[in-house]
Design an enzyme around this catalytic site. Structure first.
Site, PDB file in Angstrom:
ATOM      1  N   ASP A  43      11.535  17.643  61.288  1.00  0.00           N
ATOM      2  CA  ASP A  43      12.022  16.829  62.398  1.00  0.00           C
ATOM      3  C   ASP A  43      11.052  16.897  63.585  1.00  0.00           C
ATOM      4  OD1 ASP A  43      14.277  15.277  63.513  1.00  0.00           O
ATOM      5  OD2 ASP A  43      14.500  16.968  64.887  1.00  0.00           O
ATOM      6  N   GLU A  69      -4.622  20.977  54.787  1.00  0.00           N
ATOM      7  CA  GLU A  69      -4.169  22.112  55.596  1.00  0.00           C
ATOM      8  C   GLU A  69      -3.082  21.694  56.570  1.00  0.00           C
ATOM      9  OE1 GLU A  69      -7.579  24.148  57.246  1.00  0.00           O
ATOM     10  OE2 GLU A  69      -7.677  25.222  55.334  1.00  0.00           O
TER      11      GLU A  69
HETATM   12  O1  TEU Z   1      14.463  11.953  65.735  1.00  0.00           O
HETATM   13  C1  TEU Z   1      13.383  12.125  66.598  1.00  0.00           C
HETATM   14  C2  TEU Z   1      13.068  10.941  67.369  1.00  0.00           C
HETATM   15  O2  TEU Z   1      11.945  10.789  67.775  1.00  0.00           O
HETATM   16  C3  TEU Z   1      14.208   9.988  67.582  1.00  0.00           C
HETATM   17  O3  TEU Z   1      15.036  10.548  68.561  1.00  0.00           O
HETATM   18  C4  TEU Z   1      13.782   8.658  68.027  1.00  0.00           C
HETATM   19  O4  TEU Z   1      12.941   8.735  69.134  1.00  0.00           O
HETATM   20  C5  TEU Z   1      14.962   7.833  68.433  1.00  0.00           C
HETATM   21  O5  TEU Z   1      15.941   7.949  67.466  1.00  0.00           O
HETATM   22  C6  TEU Z   1      14.535   6.417  68.607  1.00  0.00           C
HETATM   23  O6  TEU Z   1      14.747   5.678  67.493  1.00  0.00           O
HETATM   24  C7  TEU Z   1      14.917  13.094  65.117  1.00  0.00           C
HETATM   25  C8  TEU Z   1      16.153  12.795  64.310  1.00  0.00           C
HETATM   26  O7  TEU Z   1      15.861  11.854  63.309  1.00  0.00           O
HETATM   27  C9  TEU Z   1      17.228  12.324  65.237  1.00  0.00           C
HETATM   28  O8  TEU Z   1      18.387  11.975  64.539  1.00  0.00           O
HETATM   29  C10 TEU Z   1      17.507  13.434  66.216  1.00  0.00           C
HETATM   30  O9  TEU Z   1      18.439  12.983  67.167  1.00  0.00           O
HETATM   31  C11 TEU Z   1      16.246  13.893  66.937  1.00  0.00           C
HETATM   32  O10 TEU Z   1      15.189  14.135  66.027  1.00  0.00           O
HETATM   33  C12 TEU Z   1      16.472  15.184  67.680  1.00  0.00           C
HETATM   34  O11 TEU Z   1      16.516  16.252  66.788  1.00  0.00           O
END
Ligand code: TEU
Length: 514
Positions: A199, A281
């Protein structure tokens, strides 16, 4: 079982909306187990589970309170072990979601960190003194609205959070954080996990001087929706730092020891930036975000896919929808037309080199659900005063059977199914109909196996998006007029018949000319 990773079909299970086995209205691992065989039948190689860890669930579980456990509400560790065994028994692999950018504020590390300035876990997080005026240390914004800093009255410092205040960012300049995550990876690999979706993989390191991000235009209105405010800045200092990819060097060695796969959610739109995160890497692959953003326009689709094939070389993962983004059927216009276009787009993606990722519901042409915003618990909606930004419409529960509760639950679903869902939308009804989207998707995943080797784009300025690969042509009509194609054997078609490709249709065929 040994299909190379770059040829795999991945499938995202948004756990709480997939299948509810205990009738509490929330998807869980018991429910998932019952539905795994149908994923294998569809042609899925790898099942990716979104976070199932103990969590206050202020961000749907992306606020992890314990990385080494499974929330009892999802069935606990025993249920997880059973999922691993079932998945492997069906010839599929299992990938889990790892959230290394931030923890929940309920994680014991943060509880310790905020207790006093010299607490042992203090430096696991990013703390700074207030600015001279008492305000936050810099101008960074949270993705979910408001400043990226919250003041802690006990220790009189601010903590950093790129997302909710309850999701404090970890400090990846502290070696102990690296050690913790090495151990977390090993622990799950030891339990039989085959890979990790990482994530916010581009977010772990921050500018060491914590400099202000440049503004793109005027300072955003304090009442602007979270995403608008966030988009008002160039995120050059809070994300995608030069050394961030090197964080994954150790992970890669650990993963390779177990034949496991690392897939980064590298939420960047420029291929030359994303490509830094993949390699020997670094991570094995990265989600190619422009593929989930493209609108129904031949030029836009061509640009998104060509940029991804040129730079990605099979290491970018193609996807049409996700738990964060509008579903393809809705993005492409909705209704029967939107669903047909979504399948045509999936056809284009399916033939490309690199892994293909489906989001639950893609295989039944699911559209975004109409959801009452005023009740949304999605943090983006909550922090806009519930006027915009909810991701609930793309997270409505799966539609399995044409019954009350759609075979998802025997109870009250945690989120409504969305208006206008019909029996024809369900997996069970579609599986019985050879012309359904479910069956066409299954046929497509099978046809995909026949495409190997390099790709050559067919340069055209019209509505036909097409390429050749391994003696086959893949073409989608993203324009408004009909094309008559010069093809031999049709291996797959999303709709229609003969050599005619109507608007919104796609085909995979051996070419007459090649
Ligand atoms: O998403 C990361 C992220 O960059 C998103 O928040 C994105 O910017 C936003 O949805 C716009 O479309 C991840 C996960 O997929 C999301 O569900 C989480 O809320 C987020 O990380 C935080 O952990």
């Amino acid at each position: 079982m040994t299909r190379p990773w770059d040829e795999c079909v991945l499938y995202e299970v948004y756990v709480r909306s997939f299948a509810d086995g205990d009738g509490d209205g929330v998807g869980d691992l018991l429910g998932l187990r019952e539905r795994l065989p149908v994923l294998a039948e569809l042609g899925v190689d790898v099942v990716w589970l979104t976070p199932f860890y103990p969590s206050p669930r202020l961000d749907g579980g992306y606020d992890v309170a314990d990385y080494l456990d499974v929330d009892e509400r999802y069935g606990g560790l025993a249920a997880f072990d059973a999922v691993v065994a079932d998945t492997h028994g069906l010839g599929m692999r299992l990938m889990i979601d790892l959230v290394p950018n931030h923890t929940s504020s309920r994680h014991p590390w943060f509880r310790s960190a905020r207790s006093r300035r010299d607490a042992p876990h203090r430096d696991y997080y990013v703390w700074r003194d207030p600015a001279p005026d008492g305000g936050p240390p810099n101008n960074w914004r949270s993705h979910f609205g408001g400043p990226a800093w919250t003041h802690d009255p006990v220790t009189d410092q601010y903590w950093l959070h790129l997302f909710l205040p309850e999701q404090p960012d970890l400090n990846w300049t502290d070696r102990r954080v690296h050690d913790e995550f090495d151990a977390i990876l090993r622990w799950w690999l030891g339990r039989g996990v085959d890979g990790f979706r990482v994530d916010v993989a581009h977010g772990l390191l921050k500018d060491p001087e914590l400099r202000d991000n440049p503004l793109r235009g005027p300072v955003p209105d304090p009442l602007a929706p979270p995403r608008t405010a966030w988009g008002s800045y160039e995120h050059v200092h809070d994300l995608d730092q030069p050394d961030t990819p090197s964080v994954y060097r150790r992970w890669r060695a650990i993963a390779d020891d177990h034949d496991a796969f690392l897939l980064g959610e590298v939420y960047l739109l420029e291929a030359e930036r994303v490509v830094r995160y993949v390699g020997e890497e670094a991570l094995h692959a990265a989600l190619w975000i422009p593929s989930v953003k493209a609108t129904w326009d031949a030029g836009a689709i061509r640009a998104a896919l060509q940029a991804g094939t040129a730079a990605g070389e099979g290491r970018f993962v193609w996807f049409t929808s996700s738990h964060d983004d509008q579903r393809a059927a809705s993005r492409f216009g909705g209704g029967a037309v939107g669903r047909q276009r979504a399948l045509a787009y999936l056809t284009l993606l399916a033939g490309l080199p690199g892994p293909l990722l489906l989001y639950q519901g893609d295989e039944i042409g699911l559209e975004d659900g109409e959801i009452d915003l005023s009740r949304s618990d999605d943090p983006i909606a909550v922090r806009s005063g519930r006027v915009t930004g909810s991701r609930d419409p793309v997270r409505t529960p799966m539609l399995w059977e044409p019954t009350d509760g759609f075979g998802f639950t025997t109870g009250e679903p945690w989120l409504p199914f969305g208006a206008d869902r019909t029996p024809d939308d369900t997996v069970e009804v579609q599986r019985a109909d050879p012309s359904s989207i479910w069956n066409r998707t299954r046929d497509l995943l099978e046809a995909r196996r026949r495409l190997t080797g390099g790709i050559r784009w067919i340069e055209r300025g019209d509505g036909l998006v097409a390429y050749e690969r391994g003696g086959m042509v893949v073409a989608a009509n993203c324009g408004g007029t009909t094309f008559d194609l010069d093809v031999d054997d049709v291996v797959f078609r999303s709709g229609g018949h003969g050599s005619i490709l109507a608007p919104g249709e796609a085909i995979i065929a051996t070419t007459a000319s090649t």
